[in-house]
Design a protein around this motif. Structure first.
Motif, short mmCIF file in Angstrom:
data_model
loop_
_atom_site.label_atom_id
_atom_site.label_comp_id
_atom_site.label_asym_id
_atom_site.label_seq_id
_atom_site.Cartn_x
_atom_site.Cartn_y
_atom_site.Cartn_z
N ARG B 73 0.84 -1.19 0.00
CA ARG B 73 0.00 0.00 0.00
C ARG B 73 0.88 1.25 0.00
NH1 ARG B 73 -4.59 -1.80 -1.93
NH2 ARG B 73 -5.76 -3.19 -0.57
N ARG B 74 0.47 2.27 -0.78
CA ARG B 74 1.28 3.49 -0.86
C ARG B 74 1.12 4.32 0.41
NH1 ARG B 74 -2.32 7.37 -4.90
NH2 ARG B 74 -4.32 6.44 -4.36
N VAL B 75 2.23 4.83 0.90
CA VAL B 75 2.24 5.68 2.09
C VAL B 75 3.27 6.80 1.90
CG1 VAL B 75 1.65 3.73 3.60
CG2 VAL B 75 4.04 4.41 3.33
N LYS B 76 3.25 7.77 2.82
CA LYS B 76 4.24 8.84 2.79
C LYS B 76 5.37 8.48 3.75
CE LYS B 76 1.22 11.82 0.68
NZ LYS B 76 0.94 13.09 0.08
N SER B 77 6.57 8.28 3.22
CA SER B 77 7.67 7.85 4.08
C SER B 77 8.16 8.97 4.99
CB SER B 77 8.82 7.27 3.25
OG SER B 77 9.39 8.25 2.41
N CYS B 78 7.81 10.23 4.67
CA CYS B 78 8.24 11.34 5.54
C CYS B 78 7.42 11.42 6.81
CB CYS B 78 8.18 12.67 4.80
SG CYS B 78 6.52 13.36 4.61
N LEU B 79 6.24 10.76 6.83
CA LEU B 79 5.40 10.75 8.04
C LEU B 79 5.43 9.39 8.71
CD1 LEU B 79 2.20 12.72 6.89
CD2 LEU B 79 4.13 13.56 8.25
N THR B 80 6.27 8.48 8.20
CA THR B 80 6.37 7.13 8.76
C THR B 80 7.65 7.04 9.58
OG1 THR B 80 5.25 6.23 6.81
CG2 THR B 80 6.50 4.68 8.18
N LEU B 81 7.51 6.76 10.88
CA LEU B 81 8.71 6.57 11.70
C LEU B 81 9.27 5.18 11.40
CD1 LEU B 81 7.34 8.04 15.04
CD2 LEU B 81 8.99 9.12 13.49
N THR B 82 10.58 5.11 11.20
CA THR B 82 11.20 3.85 10.80
C THR B 82 10.93 2.74 11.83
OG1 THR B 82 12.91 5.12 9.69
CG2 THR B 82 13.36 2.78 10.07
N VAL B 83 10.93 3.10 13.12
CA VAL B 83 10.71 2.06 14.14
C VAL B 83 9.35 1.39 14.02
CG1 VAL B 83 12.26 2.86 15.96
CG2 VAL B 83 9.96 3.85 15.78
N THR B 84 8.42 2.03 13.30
CA THR B 84 7.08 1.44 13.22
C THR B 84 6.93 0.42 12.10
OG1 THR B 84 6.20 3.14 11.72
CG2 THR B 84 6.07 3.61 14.08
N VAL B 85 7.92 0.29 11.26
CA VAL B 85 7.72 -0.57 10.07
C VAL B 85 8.76 -1.70 9.96
CG1 VAL B 85 6.45 1.06 8.65
CG2 VAL B 85 8.94 1.14 8.64
N ASP B 86 9.35 -2.10 11.13
CA ASP B 86 10.38 -3.14 11.05
C ASP B 86 9.80 -4.50 10.72
OD1 ASP B 86 9.09 -3.30 13.50
OD2 ASP B 86 10.82 -4.24 14.48
N ASP B 87 8.47 -4.65 10.90
CA ASP B 87 7.86 -5.95 10.54
C ASP B 87 7.05 -5.85 9.25
OD1 ASP B 87 6.03 -4.25 11.67
OD2 ASP B 87 5.08 -5.75 12.95
N ARG B 88 7.34 -4.84 8.46
CA ARG B 88 6.63 -4.66 7.19
C ARG B 88 7.59 -4.86 6.02
NH1 ARG B 88 2.07 -4.65 10.24
NH2 ARG B 88 1.23 -2.59 10.70
N GLU B 89 7.00 -5.05 4.82
CA GLU B 89 7.81 -5.15 3.61
C GLU B 89 7.72 -3.81 2.88
OE1 GLU B 89 9.91 -7.51 2.41
OE2 GLU B 89 10.31 -6.10 0.79
N ILE B 90 8.88 -3.19 2.73
CA ILE B 90 8.93 -1.86 2.11
C ILE B 90 9.42 -1.98 0.67
CG2 ILE B 90 10.06 0.41 2.24
CD1 ILE B 90 10.35 -0.56 5.39
N THR B 91 8.74 -1.29 -0.23
CA THR B 91 9.19 -1.25 -1.62
C THR B 91 9.40 0.20 -2.02
OG1 THR B 91 7.85 -3.21 -2.09
CG2 THR B 91 8.67 -1.97 -3.98
#
Lengths: 328, 183
Positions: B73-91
């Motif tokens: 799903r598309r998101v804004k990486s400038c509003l996403t804290l890195t610590v919140t996505v360690d269990d996600r798949e980032i493209t």
């Protein structure tokens, strides 16, 4: 940005306890508003308690024919849900009228309800603001208030509540389920948000540690004929100048029942109960819709720079009701 | 909006940063990394992982130049804290192409001249990939009418891509490129 701790709550109870101590920990949902406010220096939490792994993210039918929407459901998922679109089109439309595709994918239902005002003084830490720093003053009354409140504001604050979704939920009479330090409780919409009075720092009736776990939509057959319409400065990805959420039931040319709320006019999503009462039993005509809208807006107290919102709100309300009455 | 608040300062008077050790999955590569809790995904990608395709425009979630995909799903990486996505798949934009073959949207952007300076382009492309998936899933937009399948005409594409700004004004060609790839 000030350093902060980050933890992922293992359960709703653990999250409530972590934030309920009132020592500067806050819940983190999608972060689309909170992270920006932290970057601006407006919010300075010492710990973020991430609730996105434990907040319910499902939409389920209730026994009575309503829907129970988990507080962790992302806005995009809510707007796309087939039962939301069929039974409560006003809610789907309101969510889709807000933000952008990317932000709707991030933002949660609970977080959407708790987003802060976009008043420019609130977001600028170099300016006084009673909401951000109680007692510091409100420059908006004499300054830029073009898109601020026209109803229910106070000497201390003229901010508006920015959520589109909240306007639809206020019209639908949703119930917000909250888990707090004292246990679970239900807060009606409207009723979650509060007028500023002399405590504009409090946007809602919630206290520290109160976590929105779900939003319940009541069974409401007339909501199948409902819509949301939003006036804004550009056609997409912009906050409302005025918005209307309405549901209308007409039989034999007479209004049997209706639900109406106005957005971007007050510190709360403004349920138009005066207009609703005036319309029940009235003829479903443009003249009656206009009369009801004018009765509702008789209590408006616009500032010099936003008086245009009063006729705008009236005309938008009349247009939405007329369209609903004429819809096949 | 001054940029000062965005900077992580190292002066002695400032409180010590709080860090977190995590494993970040980006474009199917797993990166063990220690991040400051304040770090946004955009900064981690650009400054730590040398994935500089994602761009910093406004840094407030308003321009879309930083758009990436999280779990598709598309998101804004400038509003996403890195610590919140360690269990996600980032493209990211670097992960869209399959080997040496550009993604069909990348080819269409070239063929239809869908950019001028190119700064917003990685965000436009990641956003378009996410948008096509949403349409495929039957998600409506603010301009959709009825419950039928989504038809991505110009009006739909413009509404669905409104979270991505292009200050060169390449919109007509961006819309055309996406329309050519849409089913």
């Amino acid at each position: 940005m000030r350093p902060f701790g980050y933890q992922r709550a293992a359960s709703t109870r653990a999250a409530v306890e972590a934030v309920g101590a009132g020592d500067g920990a806050v819940f983190l949902g999608g972060g689309t508003n909170l992270v920006d406010l932290m970057r601006l220096g407006v919010a300075t939490p010492h710990t973020l308690v991430d609730v996105t792994r434990i907040a319910p993210a499902t939409i389920e039918e209730t026994a009575g024919g309503g829907l129970l929407v988990g507080g962790g459901v992302r806005n995009g998922e809510l707007a796309a849900h087939p039962l939301v679109r069929r039974r409560y089109p006003v809610l789907s439309q309101a969510v889709l009228a807000g933000a952008s595709g990317q932000i709707r994918n991030m933002a949660t239902v609970g977080g959407n309800l708790l987003q802060r005002t976009r008043c420019s003084y609130f977001q600028d830490v170099t300016k006084p603001c009673n909401k951000r720093q109680p007692g510091s003053g409100c420059p908006a009354r004499e300054g830029d208030h073009r898109n601020l409140a026209i109803i229910g504001h106070s000497e201390s604050c003229v901010a508006t509540q920015p959520s589109d979704m909240a306007v639809a939920l206020a019209a639908l009479g949703a119930t917000v389920h909250v888990e707090g330090p004292g246990g679970p409780r239900a807060v009606p919409m409207p009723g979650l948000h509060r007028l500023p009075g002399d405590q504009p720092q409090r946007d809602t009736v919630l206290g520290p540690g109160d976590l929105i776990t779900a939003v319940e939509l009541p069974p409401l057959p007339l909501a199948a004929r409902s819509r949301y319409r939003k006036v804004r400065d550009r056609a997409s990805f912009s906050f409302a100048v005025v918005s209307v959420a309405a549901a209308l039931e007409v039989a034999g040319g007479v209004v049997r029942d209706c639900r109406i709320a106005l957005g971007a006019v007050a510190h709360v999503p403004w349920r138009a109960e005066t207009a609703e009462a005036a319309l029940r039993g009235a003829e479903a005509t443009e003249a009656e819709f206009t009369r009801a809208a004018e009765l509702e807006l008789a209590g408006a107290r616009p500032l010099p720079g936003n008086a245009y919102k009063v006729p705008l709100a009236r005309n938008l309300l009349v247009r939405v009701l007329t369209d609903l009455a004429e819809a096949p | 909006m001054n940029g000062e608040a965005n900077t992580i300062r190292g002066d002695a008077a400032a409180p010590a940063p709080i860090t977190s050790d995590l494993r970040l999955s980006v474009n199917k590569d797993v990166h063990p990394i220690t991040v400051d809790t304040r770090e946004t995904l955009l900064d981690t990608l650009r400054e730590r992982l040398d994935l500089t395709g994602s761009k910093k425009g406004c840094d407030h979630g308003q321009c879309g130049a930083c758009t990436v995909l999280v779990d598709g799903r598309r998101v804004k990486s400038c509003l996403t804290l890195t610590v919140t996505v360690d269990d996600r798949e980032i493209t990211t934009i670097e992960g869209l192409a399959g080997g040496d073959s550009p993604h069909p949207l990348q080819e269409a952007f070239i063929e239809y001249d869908a950019f001028q300076c190119g700064y917003c382009t990685p965000g436009q492309l990641c956003s378009a990939v996410g948008m096509l998936a949403e349409a495929q899933d039957g998600w409506p937009s603010a301009v959709s009418e009825g419950d039928g399948p989504v038809v991505l005409d110009e009006e739909e594409i413009r509404e669905r891509m409104s979270g991505n700004l292009c200050r060169c004004g390449a919109y007509p060609n961006i819309v055309e490129a996406i329309r050519r790839v849409a089913p």
